[in-house]
Scaffold this active site. Structure first.
Site, PDB file in Angstrom:
ATOM      1  N   CYS A 135      -1.237   6.348   9.946  1.00 23.73           N
ATOM      2  CA  CYS A 135       0.027   5.775  10.419  1.00 23.73           C
ATOM      3  C   CYS A 135      -0.229   4.497  11.203  1.00 23.73           C
ATOM      4  O   CYS A 135      -1.033   4.469  12.134  1.00 23.73           O
ATOM      5  CB  CYS A 135       0.738   6.803  11.290  1.00 23.73           C
ATOM      6  N   CYS A 164       3.666   8.524   1.093  1.00 28.57           N
ATOM      7  CA  CYS A 164       4.197   7.537   2.022  1.00 28.57           C
ATOM      8  C   CYS A 164       4.416   6.232   1.267  1.00 28.57           C
ATOM      9  O   CYS A 164       3.466   5.626   0.773  1.00 28.57           O
ATOM     10  CB  CYS A 164       3.217   7.345   3.178  1.00 28.57           C
ATOM     11  N   CYS A 192       1.487  -1.722  15.535  1.00 28.10           N
ATOM     12  CA  CYS A 192       1.446  -1.489  14.086  1.00 28.10           C
ATOM     13  C   CYS A 192       0.751  -2.641  13.381  1.00 28.10           C
ATOM     14  O   CYS A 192       1.118  -3.817  13.552  1.00 28.10           O
ATOM     15  CB  CYS A 192       2.872  -1.340  13.555  1.00 28.10           C
ATOM     16  N   CYS A 210       6.555  -4.667  15.812  1.00 31.85           N
ATOM     17  CA  CYS A 210       6.130  -3.597  16.716  1.00 31.85           C
ATOM     18  C   CYS A 210       4.662  -3.816  17.089  1.00 31.85           C
ATOM     19  O   CYS A 210       3.807  -4.000  16.223  1.00 31.85           O
ATOM     20  CB  CYS A 210       6.326  -2.233  16.057  1.00 31.85           C
ATOM     21  N   CYS A 241       6.307  -6.709   7.357  1.00 32.77           N
ATOM     22  CA  CYS A 241       7.412  -6.239   8.189  1.00 32.77           C
ATOM     23  C   CYS A 241       7.760  -7.321   9.194  1.00 32.77           C
ATOM     24  O   CYS A 241       6.877  -8.008   9.718  1.00 32.77           O
ATOM     25  CB  CYS A 241       7.037  -4.955   8.921  1.00 32.77           C
ATOM     26  N   GLU A 255       0.829  -1.203   0.000  1.00 30.23           N
ATOM     27  CA  GLU A 255       0.000   0.000   0.000  1.00 30.23           C
ATOM     28  C   GLU A 255       0.862   1.252   0.000  1.00 30.23           C
ATOM     29  O   GLU A 255       1.938   1.289   0.605  1.00 30.23           O
ATOM     30  CB  GLU A 255      -0.933  -0.014   1.215  1.00 30.23           C
TER      31      GLU A 255
END
Length: 380
Positions: free
Chosen positions: A352, A117, A131, A128, A124, A104
């Site tokens: 975010c 962005c 996220c 974290c 990933c 994305e």
């Protein structure tokens, strides 16, 4: 028919994707073809500034060269699956890669600038806790073409076919899916293209890389590039950061902050952005603000407080506006340049920490850190 299709795919995969080449690599490519280096400049302008994929339309290349290019190279982009527009004007593209994975890309329009962005990995591996991308696992790194292809697609969609307003994208942040420093070479080469005057022509202050803190790669980045830097800090002490940002167990705060202190090599005019997501009851107490002031002392920073953006199956909640304002006021009083990031695109999951795509997880998610990759940087 099926064999013919497979043969066609095999031929395409053997061609050089011209989107993979920055200026230096493009010059080497033309040198191998027996052409002058200036051809690299011409081709980059056609591809990135004029948005062309059709080599036959590149009129200042000779017919012989165009035919040669078609036999050895291609211009292959991710496929746009859909483009969503939020109520606040934020746009998000879901892009499909050749292996079926999805990434994305998000564009955030503002009065005086437009920020794109960009993703650097499929998923990933850092895990974290706050996220959404991290909860999807990790598949692979993106190629240079897949990174810069996001920019090419966004500029085309935003500016229209004529590209008369291509500079609607005034800033690019490597803050999409993935940890950019775990895809070091491809990310650096893609950022070179973003800043090349023959491509997108952005200044070093308008291209920002965001990292959770891969310290050896961060040190290497300061040697090969001078792009702006953002650090996903999110906690003022090791105990809490170990929980929220697990890479901290390998590169604790004192190691990370030492690298940050030296990143701009004494240029006091430039500041590192410290990103701090505000989690209700977790990291938003006054004591945390006091600790943050202490650990950032002597480092040229600005602090970006990010209201947590919820996603499916998370137990975290956004800090209250009162808590955010109180936290911010303390930092400001202590002399830290501090702002609260405005939440954008939340209604289309483009805010975010909300980017997911459709990831084919190949990571053995209990081994989040990809040890071989991290150790590789540690030895360089």
């Amino acid at each position: 028919m099926q064999r013919a299709h497979l043969a066609e795919v095999a031929v395409q995969s053997s061609l050089c994707n011209l989107l993979d080449l920055n200026r230096k690599a493009m010059q080497a490519f033309f040198s191998e073809l027996g052409e002058k280096p200036y051809r690299a400049q011409q081709l980059m302008q056609w591809i990135h500034q004029r948005g062309l994929k059709d080599v036959d339309a590149m009129s200042n290349l000779s017919g012989r060269l165009r035919e040669r290019l078609k036999s050895v190279a291609s211009i292959e982009l991710p496929e746009v699956i859909f483009n969503q527009v939020a109520a606040d004007g934020t746009q998000k593209w879901l892009l499909r890669l050749k292996d079926g994975n999805g990434i994305e890309t998000v564009f955030i329009p503002e009065v005086n600038r437009g920020t794109l962005c960009v993703s650097s990995q499929v998923g990933c591996a850092l895990g974290c806790r706050f996220c959404a991308t991290a909860q999807q696992g990790f598949s692979r790194n993106l190629s240079v073409a897949e990174i810069i292809g996001q920019v090419w697609i966004a500029v085309r969609h935003l500016a229209g076919e004529s590209l008369r307003h291509q500079h609607i994208v005034s800033n690019i942040v490597m803050m999409g899916m993935g940890e950019p420093l775990l895809n070091f070479d491809n990310v650096v080469n893609a950022m070179d293209i973003m800043m090349d005057d023959c491509a997108y022509g952005l200044s070093k202050r308008r291209v920002t890389l965001s990292t959770a803190g891969i310290v050896p790669a961060l040190q290497k980045l300061s040697e090969v590039s001078d792009v702006a830097l953002a650090v996903s800090l999110h906690a003022p002490n090791d105990e809490l950061r170990n929980l929220l940002v697990p890479i901290n167990k390998k590169y604790p705060l004192h190691t990370l902050l030492a690298a940050c202190r030296n990143y701009f090599k004494g240029d006091r005019r430039r500041r590192i952005t410290m990103e701090y997501v505000m989690l209700d009851g977790i990291n938003d107490h006054l004591a945390h603000a006091q600790q943050l002031v202490k650990i950032l002392q002597g480092i040229p920073v600005k602090v970006n407080l990010i209201p947590f953006n919820p996603f499916t199956n998370t137990d975290y909640r956004r800090s209250s506006q009162h808590a955010i304002d109180k936290f911010k006021a303390y930092l400001l009083k202590a002399g830290l340049n501090t702002m609260t990031r405005k939440t954008r695109g939340e209604d289309i999951d483009a805010a975010c920490g909300q980017l997911v795509g459709r990831v084919q997880d190949k990571s053995y998610r209990s081994r989040r850190i990809i040890p071989a990759v991290v150790e590789g940087y540690a030895k360089q």
